[in-house]
Design an enzyme around this catalytic site. Structure first.
Site, mmCIF file in Angstrom:
data_model
loop_
_atom_site.group_PDB
_atom_site.id
_atom_site.type_symbol
_atom_site.label_atom_id
_atom_site.label_comp_id
_atom_site.label_asym_id
_atom_site.label_seq_id
_atom_site.Cartn_x
_atom_site.Cartn_y
_atom_site.Cartn_z
ATOM 1 N N ASP A 100 0.815 -1.312 0.119
ATOM 2 C CA ASP A 100 -0.189 -0.032 0.011
ATOM 3 C C ASP A 100 0.764 1.244 0.146
ATOM 4 O O ASP A 100 0.252 2.279 -0.325
ATOM 5 C CB ASP A 100 -1.075 0.041 1.224
ATOM 6 C CG ASP A 100 -2.163 -0.899 1.170
ATOM 7 O OD1 ASP A 100 -2.642 -1.315 0.002
ATOM 8 O OD2 ASP A 100 -2.489 -1.457 1.848
ATOM 9 N N ASP A 151 -5.577 -4.991 -6.704
ATOM 10 C CA ASP A 151 -5.311 -3.873 -6.383
ATOM 11 C C ASP A 151 -3.917 -3.213 -6.606
ATOM 12 O O ASP A 151 -3.300 -2.310 -6.749
ATOM 13 C CB ASP A 151 -5.625 -3.435 -4.876
ATOM 14 C CG ASP A 151 -6.870 -4.375 -4.110
ATOM 15 O OD1 ASP A 151 -7.232 -5.397 -4.766
ATOM 16 O OD2 ASP A 151 -7.476 -3.847 -3.202
#
Ligand code: GLY
Length: 397
Positions: free
Chosen positions: A121, A181
């Site tokens: 992330d 993602d």
């Protein structure tokens, strides 16, 4: 109750619920004036937020879970870069000085995140904040932080897997998890490669795209959320979901990440197979029989309770922003502009506009399986909303 009290209460309520004053209908067409009007409103709302709530580290906006309840993102949260990224984009559009001051403050809170390699992330966190900052103001510190973050992300790449590892948690179940993602985080590597003339960032990003192409996508261009690889051999152990209805379903935001990710991979590589993949995903999404008439998807295309299933505005708006880029590469330009426009037009209606500061859009769904953030304002929807509006505006002379 006397007339004076009734008027006073109505004024108080209309100040609290500005979007409820009138039921705004969906306009017919996108125009330059409509986009500018909407962006001007978002600038105004962000200035109001800044005046009322100056930036503090403990209060990086993430979502709203009720009328009074805001949820904030810690610096380490995957959502921490979106609020500064919104402010940078709106500053770039409006040149309003307070937005730059606020953007700089929120961005500076994330400096240490660039040094961490504990999850993929880092791309969402640093590219959405420092990446937007660098686009608007060419300050060395922004560039150096991007390159440092790319270095940190690269440490999660394993040559045997040909992929970046998404998560370290639940090692009993996941050996080497790679989620769809993760394509979004490659922008950081591609961009840092350009900024630093360091070809290894580019090579890693490209090899991750190839692995994702090999494992994540089905024949109809929909995607699995997660692939689990054998951490010694790199062999595929399984394909499953984490945030969708089931392993075989099409989780809406996953489809949006895939479309956006393949489009950005094409931007940096000009590899026609990535372009074809992005076109296939767009077709899957916008020709799906379960896509509602207003083009705002349910949280999963296979949700069992359609048409009562919650919507996910974030998936719609991430997709719209991707389409406005894809339209510049593809022969299907008019179709993609039209699909993206349908999303933006639907978001004009009051049911999708958030009534309270600091958010812009309502009805995003964060994580349905754990019943978290269901049909509420969430910061990443606002981030890609601003990006989509600005991208669409560039098509007008
Ligand atoms: N993991 C990012 C998302 O919820 O889409």
């Amino acid at each position: 109750m006397n007339t004076f009290r009734i008027i006073a209460i109505s004024l108080f309520l209309s100040a609290l619920f500005p979007a409820c004053q009138e039921d705004i209908q969906r306009p017919e067409n996108i125009s330059k004036e409509l986009l500018q009007h909407r962006l001007d409103m978002l600038v105004q709302r962000s200035l109001e937020t800044y005046e009322q709530y100056p930036p503090i580290r403990e209060k990086i906006y993430r979502s709203r879970s009720g009328f009074w309840t805001l949820r904030f993102a810690e610096e380490s949260d995957w959502c921490s870069g979106f609020y500064p990224g919104i402010l940078w984009q709106l500053y770039g559009y409006s040149s309003k000085e307070p937005l730059m001051i606020a953007a700089k403050a929120y961005t500076s809170f994330l400096q240490k995140e660039a040094l961490k390699s504990d999850s993929h992330d880092i791309g969402f966190k640093i590219n959405s904040s420092y990446g937007q900052a660098w686009k608007i103001r060419k300050e060395q510190e922004f560039k150096l932080t991007l390159i440092q973050a790319a270095r940190s992300l690269s440490k999660r790449y394993d040559a045997r897997m040909q992929a970046i590892k998404s998560w370290d948690y639940n090692p009993g179940h996941y050996q080497y998890p790679v989620i769809i993602d993760n394509l979004m985080n490659l922008e950081l590597l591609f961009e840092a490669s350009r900024l630093s003339n360091e070809p290894s960032f580019y090579r890693l990003a490209r090899s991750h795209v190839e692995t994702s192409l090999k494992h994540h996508f089905r024949e109809d261009f929909s995607s699995y959320h997660l692939v689990n690889l054998d951490s010694m051999s790199g062999e595929l152990l399984g394909k499953e979901t984490n945030q969708g209805v089931s392993d075989e379903s099409a989780w809406a935001r996953g489809q949006a990440w895939g479309l956006y990710g393949m489009t950005l991979a094409y931007r940096y590589t000009r590899d026609s197979s990535y372009l074809r993949q992005a076109e296939g995903i767009a077709d899957f999404f916008f020709n799906h029989p379960n896509l509602p008439e207003d083009f705002i998807p349910y949280w999963d295309f296979d949700a069992p309770d359609i048409p009562e299933a919650p919507r996910d505005v974030s998936a719609g708006v991430i997709t719209a922003s991707a389409l406005f880029e894809l339209a510049t590469y593809s022969n299907n330009r008019e179709e993609y502009l039209n699909w993206g426009d349908q999303v933006l037009l639907s978001l004009e209606s009051s049911q999708y506009q958030a009534s309270r500061l600091p958010f812009f859009l309502d009805k995003s769904t964060g994580n349905m399986p754990i019943e978290e953030e269901i049909e509420v304002p969430i910061v990443y929807a606002d981030y890609y909303y601003v990006e989509a509006l600005i991208r669409r505006l560039k098509f007008f002379p």
